[in-house]
Design a protein around this motif. Structure first.
Motif, PDB file in Angstrom:
ATOM      1  N   ARG A  22       2.563  -8.348  -0.330  1.00 53.62           N
ATOM      2  CA  ARG A  22       1.567  -8.417  -1.410  1.00 53.62           C
ATOM      3  C   ARG A  22       2.234  -8.272  -2.771  1.00 53.62           C
ATOM      4  O   ARG A  22       1.928  -9.022  -3.715  1.00 53.62           O
ATOM      5  CB  ARG A  22       0.517  -7.316  -1.234  1.00 53.62           C
ATOM      6  N   ASN A  23       3.141  -7.319  -2.903  1.00 49.15           N
ATOM      7  CA  ASN A  23       3.817  -7.120  -4.179  1.00 49.15           C
ATOM      8  C   ASN A  23       4.645  -8.338  -4.568  1.00 49.15           C
ATOM      9  O   ASN A  23       4.699  -8.721  -5.753  1.00 49.15           O
ATOM     10  CB  ASN A  23       4.712  -5.878  -4.116  1.00 49.15           C
TER      11      ASN A  23
ATOM     12  N   GLU B 196      -5.621  -1.312  -4.427  1.00 44.36           N
ATOM     13  CA  GLU B 196      -5.702  -2.654  -3.841  1.00 44.36           C
ATOM     14  C   GLU B 196      -6.384  -2.664  -2.480  1.00 44.36           C
ATOM     15  O   GLU B 196      -6.795  -3.719  -1.985  1.00 44.36           O
ATOM     16  CB  GLU B 196      -4.312  -3.295  -3.731  1.00 44.36           C
ATOM     17  N   VAL B 197      -6.501  -1.501  -1.838  1.00 48.12           N
ATOM     18  CA  VAL B 197      -7.260  -1.418  -0.585  1.00 48.12           C
ATOM     19  C   VAL B 197      -8.736  -1.311  -0.935  1.00 48.12           C
ATOM     20  O   VAL B 197      -9.196  -0.304  -1.463  1.00 48.12           O
ATOM     21  CB  VAL B 197      -6.817  -0.218   0.268  1.00 48.12           C
TER      22      VAL B 197
ATOM     23  N   ALA C 242      -6.822 -12.255   0.743  1.00 45.91           N
ATOM     24  CA  ALA C 242      -7.171 -11.007   1.431  1.00 45.91           C
ATOM     25  C   ALA C 242      -6.192 -10.786   2.579  1.00 45.91           C
ATOM     26  O   ALA C 242      -5.946 -11.695   3.376  1.00 45.91           O
ATOM     27  CB  ALA C 242      -8.596 -11.071   1.964  1.00 45.91           C
ATOM     28  N   PHE C 243      -5.624  -9.602   2.644  1.00 48.98           N
ATOM     29  CA  PHE C 243      -4.729  -9.237   3.739  1.00 48.98           C
ATOM     30  C   PHE C 243      -5.461  -8.291   4.686  1.00 48.98           C
ATOM     31  O   PHE C 243      -6.051  -7.297   4.248  1.00 48.98           O
ATOM     32  CB  PHE C 243      -3.470  -8.537   3.211  1.00 48.98           C
TER      33      PHE C 243
ATOM     34  N   PRO D 189       1.528 -14.296 -10.608  1.00 50.11           N
ATOM     35  CA  PRO D 189       0.761 -13.252 -11.304  1.00 50.11           C
ATOM     36  C   PRO D 189      -0.706 -13.597 -11.521  1.00 50.11           C
ATOM     37  O   PRO D 189      -1.513 -12.700 -11.780  1.00 50.11           O
ATOM     38  CB  PRO D 189       1.505 -13.104 -12.637  1.00 50.11           C
ATOM     39  N   HIS D 190      -1.069 -14.876 -11.384  1.00 46.81           N
ATOM     40  CA  HIS D 190      -2.480 -15.258 -11.539  1.00 46.81           C
ATOM     41  C   HIS D 190      -3.314 -14.874 -10.325  1.00 46.81           C
ATOM     42  O   HIS D 190      -4.547 -14.853 -10.381  1.00 46.81           O
ATOM     43  CB  HIS D 190      -2.579 -16.775 -11.743  1.00 46.81           C
ATOM     44  N   SER D 191      -2.656 -14.593  -9.186  1.00 44.14           N
ATOM     45  CA  SER D 191      -3.378 -14.383  -7.937  1.00 44.14           C
ATOM     46  C   SER D 191      -4.002 -12.994  -7.879  1.00 44.14           C
ATOM     47  O   SER D 191      -3.461 -12.025  -8.416  1.00 44.14           O
ATOM     48  CB  SER D 191      -2.448 -14.581  -6.731  1.00 44.14           C
ATOM     49  N   ASP D 192      -5.138 -12.912  -7.205  1.00 42.26           N
ATOM     50  CA  ASP D 192      -5.816 -11.637  -6.945  1.00 42.26           C
ATOM     51  C   ASP D 192      -5.634 -11.332  -5.468  1.00 42.26           C
ATOM     52  O   ASP D 192      -6.126 -12.071  -4.610  1.00 42.26           O
ATOM     53  CB  ASP D 192      -7.296 -11.748  -7.310  1.00 42.26           C
ATOM     54  N   THR D 193      -4.908 -10.288  -5.153  1.00 40.67           N
ATOM     55  CA  THR D 193      -4.649  -9.934  -3.758  1.00 40.67           C
ATOM     56  C   THR D 193      -5.267  -8.573  -3.454  1.00 40.67           C
ATOM     57  O   THR D 193      -5.185  -7.657  -4.259  1.00 40.67           O
ATOM     58  CB  THR D 193      -3.139  -9.867  -3.481  1.00 40.67           C
ATOM     59  N   PHE D 194      -5.901  -8.460  -2.291  1.00 41.42           N
ATOM     60  CA  PHE D 194      -6.479  -7.175  -1.903  1.00 41.42           C
ATOM     61  C   PHE D 194      -6.333  -6.978  -0.402  1.00 41.42           C
ATOM     62  O   PHE D 194      -6.034  -7.917   0.347  1.00 41.42           O
ATOM     63  CB  PHE D 194      -7.942  -7.069  -2.340  1.00 41.42           C
ATOM     64  N   ILE D 195      -6.547  -5.738   0.017  1.00 40.27           N
ATOM     65  CA  ILE D 195      -6.256  -5.331   1.388  1.00 40.27           C
ATOM     66  C   ILE D 195      -7.531  -4.872   2.093  1.00 40.27           C
ATOM     67  O   ILE D 195      -8.327  -4.123   1.525  1.00 40.27           O
ATOM     68  CB  ILE D 195      -5.234  -4.174   1.424  1.00 40.27           C
TER      69      ILE D 195
END
Length: 771
Positions: A31-32, A60-61, A11-12, A39-45
Motif C-alpha cells: 500500500r505504501n 487507512e484501516v 481496497a485491500f 499519489p493520486h490513488s486512494d488506498t484503504f484496508i
C-alpha cells in the motif's frame, strides 16, 4: 512514473499491522509503495482480526472483520458496495480468513461488483478437498491472479486450472538498500570483526532454526568469531497456544551445546528501518525451513534482494530464486551440510561477494517501487476485463435475499448459574436454586457448549474458565471403581446415588467425544481421551435407546479423530444394529419411530444414527435416521405450521392423543441439532428450513407467539404452557437455547450459500452436534 487515472481507489483485504504477521507487513508495504508511486490513488484496508478486541489500527484501516464471524464478512461486502473501489486487492493465505480453508472470504467476493485481483501467498501442491474447492472458487471470482514465482504460476495452472493469461508473476517486494560492506553496520550491534549469520522472521517450529544451532559447534571450532543472530518475535498463534516454550527450547539447545556465547536471540517484531540494519550487518543469511511446501518466503526475498549470500534448504521458492549459483542449497534437516556451506562462504570471500552481487542485481527488479508499477498494471488489466463473476447482486437486498439474522451469543446467565463446583441445575425465576444442587447432564451439556464456542468469535477467557469448571465436575462424577458416572450432586457436594442414569452416562460420553475431536485445548483433550476409553467399559450393558444414541454421537466424534480404534468401532457397530433393530420391530407406515411413544429429547435418537452413519458409511443406519427424523418433524408441527414439540404433560403414546403442552426447550434443541446433522449428511435444503423453524420456536415463532429468551443475559425460560411461559430459567433450558443458537451461528454459512453455486460449510463445525 506510470500513472493511470482509471485506477483511483484501491481496497485491500488482508490482515494489517500492528498485527504481527508477514502478510500484514507485506500489505502495508505494498500500500505504501503504491501510494508513493501513484499519489493520486486512494488506498484503504479491510483488515481481518484474529483476536476479539481487534487492534489499534492506523487510519487507512476503514473496516474490520472478525476472523470467525461470517456476518462481518457480509457486512464488509455491503461496505464495499456502498463505498465502491475501482479494484479489490485480496492478499490470500488460508489461515487469515475464517471458515473451512478460509472460505468465509468468499462471502465478500460473491456479493461485490468490483474486479478482484488475488495475490496467492500460499499455493499448495497437494490440497485437501476443502482447500481445492476454496481455491477454485477464489479463482472463479477473481479477475486476475498474482503469484510471486514461476513455480507458483505452474501450480496455479496445472493443479487449479487457472487461466494462464490471467496470471501475473510479480516478485515479493523488498526495500531499496545500497550495496555496502556488512562491516558498515556491525558496530551498531556490537559484533564488529565477527562473521554474522542471520535468520529472521516470526519464530515457529517449522523454520528449522534448531538445525542451524546444531551446525554451529562445527563452524565455531574453525571460526570461533562467528555469531548467529535469530531475529524475530514468536509467532502470535504459537505464543497464545504454547507461550515461549519453543523459543526456550532453542535457548536450552544452545546452552547444552556450549554455543550460548555465539548465539543472539532478538525477541522483537522490528520496524522496517531496524530490519534493514540487521540485514545490512549479516554476512550470510540462512533460511533452514523443514519441508519444500513454501511457495513464497518474504524473508528470503528481503535477504536475497538486498544482496546477501544465502544458504537455504530446497523449498520451492528457494530452489527457484537461488538457482544458477545465486545461493547455496542444502538438504532438509542436515546440520552438517549447513555447517559445510557456512564454512565455505566464510573461507571463500570471492565466492561470497560474487554471490552477493548476483543477488543484488536481480534484486533491483524486486524493490517496492518497481513492484508497485507491476501491481498497477495488473489492476488496470483487471479493471478492463471487469467483474469475474456474472451473477448480479443488489446492494440493498430483498427479504428473500437477506441472510439469516441471529441474536448474539450472550453467556451472562450461564456464568450466573455456575459456581466453583459446576452449573446449578435449577432456578426460581432467575435466581439459582441451591437446594437442587448440580447434575452431570447439565455439566456435560455446558462443557460441549464451551467447545462449540471455541469456533466462534464469542469465545473468551471467561468461557475458557467455565470450560475447566465443567470438565472438573465430569471428572469428579466418574467413579474409578465402577467405571460409571454419578449424576446428582447436592449443594454440599455429596453424591445422591451410586451411579447415574444410563442417559446421563451417555451424555457424559458424548461430551468427552466432542472435547477429544473439537477442542483446541490439548490438555483438555488428553484428559477427555483418558476418561472416554475407560467410560466405554460397561456401555454395551445399557438398555436405554437414548443412551445408545448419545453414546453413538460421542463415538462418532471420537472416531473422527481416531478412526482406527478397532474396539470403539466394534461398539459403534453394535449400537447401530440395536437402534436399527428396534426401529424395524416398532415402526410402520404411520409410525416411523423406535418406540411406541414419544417422550423427551426425541430427535436425538435419529441424530445418533445419522452421526454414526456419516462416519461408518452404514447406509441402512443413515436411511433409518433420516426417515425417522422426517416423520418426527411432521409430527412436531402445529395446525399453524409452527414447530410444536411433544408436550411434557403426558407425552405421546401410539394410537392415543398427543400432549401439546408443556413444550420444552430441550425438544427444540434436539430438533435443531438433528436436522442440521441431516443437512450435513444430505445437503438437502429442506433440513435447513426445519432447523430454522425449530430454532425460531425460542424466539416466539410458536402457537402462543411468546419468546422464551432473555436476550440481554442469554437465559431461557423452562417451557411453554398453553397460555404462558414457565418463568423459571434453569440450566437445561438455557443450555438448550445457547446450544441451538451456537449451532445456528456455525451453520449460518449454509443458509447464505444454499442458493449459490459455492455450497460449502465448515466441515469441522458441521460435525459438532451436541446435546
Amino acid at each position: 512514473m506510470r500513472l493511470n487515472d482509471s485506477i483511483n481507489k484501491i481496497a485491500f483485504i488482508s490482515d494489517y499491522p500492528p498485527r504481527k504477521c508477514g502478510i500484514a507487513t507485506f500489505t502495508q508495504d505494498l500500500r505504501n509503495a503504491i501510494g508513493s508511486q501513484y499519489p493520486h490513488s486512494d488506498t484503504f484496508i479491510i483488515s481481518v482480526n484474529d483476536i476479539v478486541e481487534g487492534y489499534n489500527y492506523p487510519p487507512e484501516v476503514r473496516f474490520e472483520i472478525q476472523h470467525n464471524d461470517i456476518s462481518t464478512y457480509r457486512n464488509a461486502a455491503d461496505y464495499l458496495n456502498f463505498n465502491p473501489a475501482d479494484i479489490v486487492s485480496v492478499q490470500h493465505e488460508f489461515g487469515i480468513f475464517g471458515g473451512s480453508a478460509g472460505n468465509y472470504l468468499l462471502a465478500i467476493l460473491k456479493d461485490i461488483k468490483i474486479p478482484v485481483v488475488t495475490t496467492f501467498h500460499t499455493i499448495l501442491k497437494n490440497p485437501d478437498p476443502e482447500q481445492m474447492k476454496v481455491m477454485r472458487e477464489l479463482i472463479r471470482l477473481s479477475a486476475r491472479y498474482v503469484v510471486m514465482s514461476e513455480t507458483g504460476k505452474e501450480f496455479l495452472e496445472q493443479i487449479y486450472n487457472a487461466d494462464p493469461v490471467r496470471i501475473d508473476v510479480i516478485p515479493h517486494g523488498i526495500p531499496d538498500m545500497p550495496f555496502v560492506d556488512p562491516n558498515f553496520y556491525k558496530d551498531q550491534f556490537g559484533v564488529e570483526g565477527r562473521n554474522v549469520i542471520l535468520t529472521f522472521g516470526l519464530i515457529s517450529p517449522g523454520k528449522g532454526i534448531e538445525n542451524v544451532l546444531k551446525a554451529l559447534p562445527k563452524v565455531i571450532r574453525k571460526y570461533p568469531n562467528t555469531v548467529y543472530i535469530v531475529l524475530g518475535a514468536t509467532h502470535p498463534n504459537l505464543l497464545r497456544q504454547q507461550g515461549e516454550s519453543y523459543r526456550l527450547s532453542l535457548e536450552r539447545l544452545a546452552n547444552d551445546m556450549g554455543i550460548n556465547k555465539n548465539v543472539i536471540f532478538y525477541n522483537r517484531f522490528v520496524s522496517l528501518d531496524e530490519l534493514k540494519e540487521f540485514i545490512g550487518a549479516a554476512d550470510i543469511y540462512v533460511t533452514p525451513y523443514l519441508n519444500e511446501a513454501q511457495i513464497t518466503s518474504g524473508t528470503l526475498s528481503y535477504a536475497f534482494g538486498c544482496g546477501k549470500a544465502v544458504i537455504s534448504t530446497p523449498y520451492w521458492h528457494a530452489k527457484e530464486l537461488l538457482s544458477d549459483d545465486r545461493g547455496i542449497l542444502v538438504p532438509f534437516n542436515d546440520p552438517n551440510a549447513i555447517a559445510d556451506a557456512i564454512e565455505l562462504l566464510i573461507s571463500n570471500e570471492t565466492l561470497r561477494h560474487s554471490m552477493r552481487k548476483r543477488a543484488y542485481i536481480i534484486g533491483r527488479e524486486m524493490i517496492w517501487s518497481n513492484v508497485a508499477h507491476l501491481y498497477m498494471e495488473s489492476f488496470i488489466k483487471a479493471r478492463k476485463s471487469g467483474v469475474a463473476h456474472s451473477k448480479h447482486r443488489l446492494v440493498i437486498k430483498t427479504l428473500d435475499e437477506e441472510t439469516l439474522n441471529l441474536p448474539k451469543i450472550k453467556t451472562d446467565y450461564l456464568r450466573k448459574l455456575t459456581d466453583k463446583t459446576g452449573i446449578i441445575q435449577h432456578a426460581k425465576y432467575s435466581i439459582p436454586n441451591f437446594r437442587d444442587g448440580y447434575c452431570l447432564d447439565d455439566n456435560a451439556r455446558a462443557l460441549m457448549l464451551t467447545v462449540l464456542l471455541e469456533s466462534t468469535p464469542f469465545y473468551n477467557q471467561e468461557i475458557n474458565s467455565l470450560q475447566e469448571t465443567y470438565a472438573a465436575f465430569i471428572n469428579y462424577a466418574f467413579d474409578e471403581n465402577t467405571r460409571l458416572f454419578r449424576n446428582t450432586l447436592s449443594f454440599d457436594r455429596k453424591w445422591l446415588e451410586e451411579k447415574g442414569s444410563e442417559d446421563s452416562n451417555g451424555r457424559a460420553i458424548w461430551a468427552l467425544g466432542t472435547v477429544i475431536n473439537r477442542s483446541k485445548n490439548q490438555q483438555l483433550q488428553n484428559w477427555a481421551a483418558d476418561v472416554f476409553v475407560r467410560a466405554l467399559e460397561h456401555i454395551t450393558d445399557f438398555t436405554s435407546p437414548r443412551a445408545w444414541a448419545f453414546i453413538l454421537a460421542g463415538i462418532s466424534e471420537y472416531l473422527s479423530k481416531f478412526g482406527g480404534d478397532r474396539l470403539v468401532n466394534q461398539i459403534r457397530d453394535e449400537l447401530e444394529k440395536r437402534l436399527i433393530n428396534i426401529f424395524k420391530i416398532v415402526s410402520s407406515d404411520d409410525w416411523k419411530w423406535f418406540e411406541n411413544y414419544l417422550t423427551y429429547s426425541n430427535a436425538k435418537l435419529s441424530l445418533g444414527l445419522i452421526s454414526s452413519a456419516i462416519i461408518s458409511g452404514n447406509q441402512e443406519a443413515l436411511s433409518v435416521g433420516l426417515d425417522s427424523l422426517k416423520w418426527l418433524c411432521k409430527i412436531q408441527k402445529s395446525p399453524g405450521g409452527n414447530f410444536a414439540p411433544i408436550g411434557n404433560d403426558g407425552f405421546y403414546t401410539r394410537n392415543q392423543k398427543r400432549a401439546w403442552y408443556d413444550q420444552q426447550p430441550i425438544e427444540a434443541f434436539s430438533t435443531v441439532a438433528a436436522t442440521l446433522k441431516a443437512y450435513e449428511a444430505t445437503k438437502e435444503k429442506e433440513w435447513l428450513k426445519e432447523a430454522r423453524l425449530a430454532f425460531e420456536w425460542f424466539l416466539g415463532r410458536n402457537e402462543n407467539q411468546i419468546s422464551l429468551v432473555d436476550h440481554n443475559s442469554g437465559a431461557c425460560r423452562d417451557g411453554l404452557h398453553i397460555d404462558r411461559t414457565n418463568s423459571n430459567m434453569g440450566a437445561e433450558s438455557t443450555l438448550s437455547y445457547l446450544l441451538s443458537l451456537t449451532l445456528m451461528h456455525l451453520y449460518s454459512e449454509a443458509y447464505s450459500n444454499s442458493d449459490n453455486n459455492f455450497e460449502k460449510v465448515d466441515s469441522e463445525k458441521l460435525s459438532v452436534i451436541t446435546n
